[in-house]
Design a protein around this motif. Sequence first.
Motif, PDB file in Angstrom:
ATOM      1  N   THR A   1     -35.686  18.312 -25.956  1.00  0.00           N
ATOM      2  CA  THR A   1     -35.182  19.269 -27.402  1.00  0.00           C
ATOM      3  C   THR A   1     -35.378  20.850 -26.524  1.00  0.00           C
ATOM      4  O   THR A   1     -35.780  21.392 -26.101  1.00  0.00           O
ATOM      5  N   LEU A   2     -33.426  20.996 -27.246  1.00  0.00           N
ATOM      6  CA  LEU A   2     -33.672  22.222 -27.610  1.00  0.00           C
ATOM      7  C   LEU A   2     -34.407  23.285 -27.910  1.00  0.00           C
ATOM      8  O   LEU A   2     -34.227  24.698 -27.228  1.00  0.00           O
ATOM      9  N   SER A   3     -34.479  22.944 -28.989  1.00  0.00           N
ATOM     10  CA  SER A   3     -34.972  23.518 -29.984  1.00  0.00           C
ATOM     11  C   SER A   3     -36.310  22.967 -30.829  1.00  0.00           C
ATOM     12  O   SER A   3     -36.338  22.243 -31.944  1.00  0.00           O
ATOM     13  N   PHE A   4     -37.398  23.884 -31.773  1.00  0.00           N
ATOM     14  CA  PHE A   4     -38.269  23.349 -32.465  1.00  0.00           C
ATOM     15  C   PHE A   4     -38.578  24.304 -32.981  1.00  0.00           C
ATOM     16  O   PHE A   4     -39.989  25.524 -32.400  1.00  0.00           O
ATOM     17  N   ARG A   5     -38.610  24.880 -34.609  1.00  0.00           N
ATOM     18  CA  ARG A   5     -38.557  26.126 -35.353  1.00  0.00           C
ATOM     19  C   ARG A   5     -39.214  25.157 -36.424  1.00  0.00           C
ATOM     20  O   ARG A   5     -38.730  24.608 -37.117  1.00  0.00           O
TER      21      ARG A   5
ATOM     22  N   PHE B   1     -38.666  22.735 -41.041  1.00  0.00           N
ATOM     23  CA  PHE B   1     -39.032  22.177 -40.220  1.00  0.00           C
ATOM     24  C   PHE B   1     -36.922  22.453 -39.973  1.00  0.00           C
ATOM     25  O   PHE B   1     -36.023  21.815 -40.195  1.00  0.00           O
ATOM     26  N   VAL B   2     -36.739  23.097 -38.125  1.00  0.00           N
ATOM     27  CA  VAL B   2     -35.148  23.166 -38.236  1.00  0.00           C
ATOM     28  C   VAL B   2     -35.682  22.905 -36.379  1.00  0.00           C
ATOM     29  O   VAL B   2     -35.469  23.424 -35.730  1.00  0.00           O
ATOM     30  N   GLU B   3     -34.949  21.780 -35.692  1.00  0.00           N
ATOM     31  CA  GLU B   3     -35.052  20.834 -34.471  1.00  0.00           C
ATOM     32  C   GLU B   3     -33.284  20.774 -33.765  1.00  0.00           C
ATOM     33  O   GLU B   3     -32.718  20.658 -35.023  1.00  0.00           O
TER      34      GLU B   3
ATOM     35  N   GLN C   1     -29.521  11.653 -29.599  1.00  0.00           N
ATOM     36  CA  GLN C   1     -30.049  10.908 -30.157  1.00  0.00           C
ATOM     37  C   GLN C   1     -31.332  10.296 -29.295  1.00  0.00           C
ATOM     38  O   GLN C   1     -32.254  10.271 -29.874  1.00  0.00           O
ATOM     39  N   ALA C   2     -31.075   9.666 -27.572  1.00  0.00           N
ATOM     40  CA  ALA C   2     -31.643   9.442 -26.586  1.00  0.00           C
ATOM     41  C   ALA C   2     -32.976  10.933 -26.535  1.00  0.00           C
ATOM     42  O   ALA C   2     -34.351  10.147 -27.610  1.00  0.00           O
ATOM     43  N   ALA C   3     -32.729  11.710 -26.588  1.00  0.00           N
ATOM     44  CA  ALA C   3     -33.675  12.740 -26.968  1.00  0.00           C
ATOM     45  C   ALA C   3     -34.197  13.141 -28.138  1.00  0.00           C
ATOM     46  O   ALA C   3     -35.909  13.406 -27.946  1.00  0.00           O
ATOM     47  N   TYR C   4     -33.674  12.926 -28.907  1.00  0.00           N
ATOM     48  CA  TYR C   4     -35.242  12.564 -30.672  1.00  0.00           C
ATOM     49  C   TYR C   4     -35.926  11.822 -30.460  1.00  0.00           C
ATOM     50  O   TYR C   4     -36.773  11.413 -30.568  1.00  0.00           O
ATOM     51  N   ASP C   5     -35.035  10.272 -30.203  1.00  0.00           N
ATOM     52  CA  ASP C   5     -35.895   9.240 -29.715  1.00  0.00           C
ATOM     53  C   ASP C   5     -36.963   9.340 -29.224  1.00  0.00           C
ATOM     54  O   ASP C   5     -38.074   9.294 -29.524  1.00  0.00           O
TER      55      ASP C   5
ATOM     56  N   ALA D   1     -28.744  18.669 -34.542  1.00  0.00           N
ATOM     57  CA  ALA D   1     -29.747  19.404 -35.327  1.00  0.00           C
ATOM     58  C   ALA D   1     -30.271  18.095 -35.958  1.00  0.00           C
ATOM     59  O   ALA D   1     -29.364  17.178 -37.414  1.00  0.00           O
ATOM     60  N   LYS D   2     -31.486  18.766 -36.428  1.00  0.00           N
ATOM     61  CA  LYS D   2     -32.396  18.103 -37.413  1.00  0.00           C
ATOM     62  C   LYS D   2     -32.994  19.185 -38.381  1.00  0.00           C
ATOM     63  O   LYS D   2     -33.516  19.980 -37.528  1.00  0.00           O
ATOM     64  N   VAL D   3     -32.332  19.082 -39.747  1.00  0.00           N
ATOM     65  CA  VAL D   3     -33.493  19.674 -40.617  1.00  0.00           C
ATOM     66  C   VAL D   3     -34.790  18.991 -41.445  1.00  0.00           C
ATOM     67  O   VAL D   3     -34.216  18.202 -42.163  1.00  0.00           O
TER      68      VAL D   3
END
Length: 98
Positions: A36-40, A53-55, A60-64, A3-5
């Motif tokens: 990418t499971l969610s992008f808000r 942004f809440v993603e 990590q590979a998906a984020y990369d 999860a990234k904020v």
Amino acid sequence: MLAKVFPIHLKNGNQAKAEELVLAFAPQGPGQEEGTLSFRVYRDPAKPDYLLFVEHFADQAAYDAHTGSSAYKELIAGQFADLIVEFVEIDHELLVGV
């Protein structure tokens, strides 16, 4: 799951342009990415020139892959980055989900 904020402060007067770029990016980037499971992206009506942004990514590979996509490079790292005063990247781990 990763999860990234990102609280993002925009240069004065750039809310509309930033929102336009995010709306263009969502279907081209995150909307096409398997990991990418969610992008808000949230706006605060009481705080102009700010987005949150809440993603969520599978790993990590998906984020990369997300940040390496051509849509990301053009719209976010390119045009959107020019509108930012500052942002913070905060990693989170899910504790509870309902």
